[in-house]
Design a protein around this motif. Structure first.
Motif, short mmCIF file in Angstrom:
data_model
loop_
_atom_site.label_atom_id
_atom_site.label_comp_id
_atom_site.label_asym_id
_atom_site.label_seq_id
_atom_site.Cartn_x
_atom_site.Cartn_y
_atom_site.Cartn_z
N ILE A 1 0.86 -1.20 0.00
CA ILE A 1 0.00 0.00 0.00
C ILE A 1 0.89 1.25 0.00
O ILE A 1 1.83 1.35 0.80
N TYR A 2 0.59 2.18 -0.89
CA TYR A 2 1.36 3.43 -1.00
C TYR A 2 0.42 4.62 -0.81
O TYR A 2 -0.66 4.67 -1.42
N SER A 3 0.86 5.55 0.02
CA SER A 3 0.04 6.74 0.29
C SER A 3 0.62 7.96 -0.41
O SER A 3 1.84 8.17 -0.38
N MET A 4 -0.24 8.75 -1.03
CA MET A 4 0.20 9.96 -1.71
C MET A 4 -0.90 11.02 -1.57
O MET A 4 -2.06 10.65 -1.38
N ASP A 5 -0.53 12.28 -1.73
CA ASP A 5 -1.57 13.30 -1.76
C ASP A 5 -2.13 13.38 -3.19
O ASP A 5 -3.29 13.07 -3.43
N PHE A 6 -1.29 13.71 -4.11
CA PHE A 6 -1.72 13.84 -5.52
C PHE A 6 -1.17 12.63 -6.28
O PHE A 6 0.05 12.50 -6.43
N ILE A 7 -2.04 11.76 -6.73
CA ILE A 7 -1.59 10.55 -7.41
C ILE A 7 -1.24 10.89 -8.85
O ILE A 7 -2.04 11.48 -9.58
N SER A 8 -0.02 10.52 -9.23
CA SER A 8 0.43 10.82 -10.59
C SER A 8 1.56 9.87 -10.95
O SER A 8 2.32 9.42 -10.08
N GLN A 9 1.67 9.55 -12.22
CA GLN A 9 2.71 8.63 -12.71
C GLN A 9 4.10 9.08 -12.26
O GLN A 9 4.94 8.27 -11.88
N THR A 10 4.33 10.40 -12.28
CA THR A 10 5.65 10.93 -11.93
C THR A 10 6.13 10.42 -10.58
O THR A 10 7.31 10.13 -10.40
N PHE A 11 5.19 10.32 -9.62
CA PHE A 11 5.61 9.94 -8.27
C PHE A 11 5.62 8.42 -8.08
O PHE A 11 5.90 7.93 -7.00
N LEU A 12 5.31 7.69 -9.14
CA LEU A 12 5.24 6.22 -9.02
C LEU A 12 6.39 5.54 -9.76
O LEU A 12 6.44 4.31 -9.83
N LEU A 13 7.29 6.36 -10.28
CA LEU A 13 8.35 5.80 -11.13
C LEU A 13 9.22 4.77 -10.40
O LEU A 13 9.68 3.80 -11.00
N GLY A 14 9.42 4.97 -9.11
CA GLY A 14 10.31 4.06 -8.37
C GLY A 14 9.65 2.75 -7.95
O GLY A 14 10.31 1.89 -7.36
N ILE A 15 8.40 2.58 -8.24
CA ILE A 15 7.67 1.39 -7.76
C ILE A 15 7.81 0.26 -8.79
O ILE A 15 7.55 0.45 -9.97
N ASN A 16 8.19 -0.93 -8.31
CA ASN A 16 8.40 -2.05 -9.23
C ASN A 16 7.14 -2.85 -9.54
O ASN A 16 7.15 -3.67 -10.45
N ALA A 17 6.09 -2.67 -8.78
CA ALA A 17 4.86 -3.45 -9.01
C ALA A 17 4.43 -3.33 -10.47
O ALA A 17 4.70 -2.32 -11.12
N SER A 18 3.74 -4.35 -10.97
CA SER A 18 3.38 -4.34 -12.39
C SER A 18 1.99 -3.78 -12.66
O SER A 18 1.58 -3.68 -13.82
#
Ligand code: SF4
Length: 346
Positions: free
Chosen positions: A284-301
Motif C-alpha cells: 500500500i502506497y500513500s500519496m496526496d496527488f496521485i500521478s505517474q511521476t511519483f510512481l516511477l520508483g515502484i516495481n509493481a506491475s
C-alpha cells in the motif's frame, strides 16, 4: 473581462461578487458568513479552472478585511479539504470555491461557494430538449447534472411540464437533489431514460454503468443532444483490457490518497488481503496527488487506485502500468464482465 459588483453596506464599500464570463461567484454570502464566525485568517482553495483568477479572488477578500493564504495545490473537488495545512498556517477558516459540502465533521469552519454556470440561452436549450423528447416519444425523464448547473433544474422542469413531459429528480446520498459527482451517482432516478445535463463523457458513462439505464447527454455549452451508445462499448473494452493486463501482475501497488475525502484505507487493506489470498503480492502506497511521476520508483506491475475514480478512468493512459479502480479487483479475481458495474456511491 471581469465585471465587479459593489454593494454599499453600513457606509463601507464591500466588493462582493465576481462575474467571469459563463461563471458566477456570489461572494457576498461568503463574506457575510466569515464575518459572522469572526474569521480573520482565511485559507482559500480554488478549483483548477479558476487559478488564473487567484489574485482577483484574494483582492476581493483582502478588500473586505481578511488576511488570505491561497492554496495552489491541485484541487479538483470538495473531497480535497486541507484543514491541517490551514491550521499550520494559523488560518481560522477555509473558503472552498467551486464545490459544495462533501465531508462531515470538519475540525475547522469551512465555507463553500459553488460555481454557477450562467446559461443566457436557457430558453433555446429547453426548446431543443422538448423537440428531441417529443420526436423520440419520451414523456418521462430522470434528470441529473453537476453542481454548476443545478439552479437551472426548476425552470427546465416547469417548461417540460407545460408540454406534459415529466422531469424526475432524486436526492442522493450526501449531494443535492439532482446532483451527481464522479464518485457519487446516487441521485440517478429510477426512470427508463436519464438526461445528463453537462459536458464530457465521464459522468454519462458512470451513470450508465452504475444504473444500467439509457443515458441521453444534453451538452448545454454546445446545445447538443445525443444518446450514449457506441461509447459504452469502447469504454467497456478499455476497462476489460486494463483489468486483463493487470491480471498478469504478480505484484500490485495499492494507491491510497491522503486527501480527506478520497482516503479509503480500510478498502485498501481489504484488497491487499484479497490479492494475497489469491497468491498475489501487494503493497500500500500513500500519496496526496496521485500521478505517474511519483510512481516511477515502484516495481509493481499494476496499480489499484482507491482514490478519485477519474484517475483510472480519464487518465489511465498517462500511467506506464495498468491502473484500475478498487471495485474492479473483483473482475480481476474472476468475476464475469457480463454484469460490469461502476460503484454508485464511493
Ligand atoms: S473523488 Fe473525484 S469525483 Fe469525487 S468529488 Fe473528488 S474529485 Fe470529484
Amino acid at each position: 473581462m471581469i465585471n465587479k459588483f459593489f454593494e454599499i453596506k453600513s457606509s463601507t464599500i464591500i466588493k462582493t461578487n465576481i462575474i467571469i464570463p459563463n461563471y458566477q461567484l456570489i461572494m457576498h454570502n461568503v463574506i457575510k458568513e466569515l464575518k459572522e464566525i469572526k474569521a480573520k485568517n482565511i485559507f482559500l482553495q480554488i478549483p483548477e479552472g479558476l487559478k488564473t483568477r487567484a489574485e482577483e479572488l484574494i483582492n476581493t477578500l483582502e478588500e473586505n478585511g481578511f488576511d488570505v493564504i491561497c492554496s495552489m495545490d491541485p484541487c479538483f473537488g470538495a473531497c480535497d479539504i486541507k484543514p491541517d495545512t490551514a491550521k499550520l498556517n494559523n488560518c481560522d477558516a477555509i473558503v472552498h470555491l467551486g464545490h459544495n459540502k462533501f465531508l462531515e465533521n470538519n475540525t475547522i469552519p469551512i465555507i463553500y461557494l459553488p460555481l454557477t454556470f450562467e446559461l443566457n440561452h436557457i430558453d433555446k436549450l429547453i426548446k431543443n430538449l422538448i423537440n428531441y423528447l417529443k420526436k423520440e416519444k419520451i414523456n418521462e425523464i430522470g434528470f441529473v447534472t453537476t453542481i454548476q448547473y443545478l439552479e437551472h433544474i426548476p425552470k427546465i422542469k416547469d417548461e417540460l411540464k407545460k408540454e406534459n413531459i415529466k422531469l424526475v429528480t432524486k436526492k442522493g446520498e450526501k449531494v443535492e437533489e439532482g446532483q451527481i459527482l464522479g464518485c457519487n451517482y446516487s441521485s440517478a432516478p429510477n426512470t427508463k431514460n436519464i438526461v445528463y445535463f453537462g459536458e464530457g463523457l465521464f459522468h454519462p458513462l458512470g451513470i450508465h454503468f452504475s444504473t444500467q439505464k439509457e443515458i441521453i447527454i444534453f451538452n448545454p455549452t454546445e446545445n447538443l443532444i445525443s444518446h450514449l451508445d457506441k461509447e459504452k462499448d469502447k469504454f467497456l473494452r478499455e476497462r476489460i483490457l486494463l483489468i486483463e493486463q493487470a491480471k498478469d501482475a504478480s505484484e500490485f501497488a495499492i494507491l491510497i490518497s491522503s486527501k480527506l475525502g478520497q482516503n479509503r484505507i480500510k478498502i485498501a487493506r481489504q484488497i491487499k488481503k484479497d490479492l494475497e489470498a489469491n497468491g498475489k503480492k501487494a503493497k500500500i502506497y500513500s500519496m496526496d496527488f496521485i500521478s505517474q511521476t511519483f510512481l516511477l520508483g515502484i516495481n509493481a506491475s499494476a496499480f489499484i487506485n482507491t482514490a478519485c475514480p477519474r484517475i483510472s478512468i480519464d487518465d489511465f493512459k498517462e500511467y506506464k502500468k495498468p491502473i484500475i479502480n478498487f471495485y474492479e479487483v473483483e473482475y480481476l479475481l474472476g468475476k464475469s464482465y457480463d454484469d460490469y458495474k461502476i460503484k454508485m456511491f464511493y
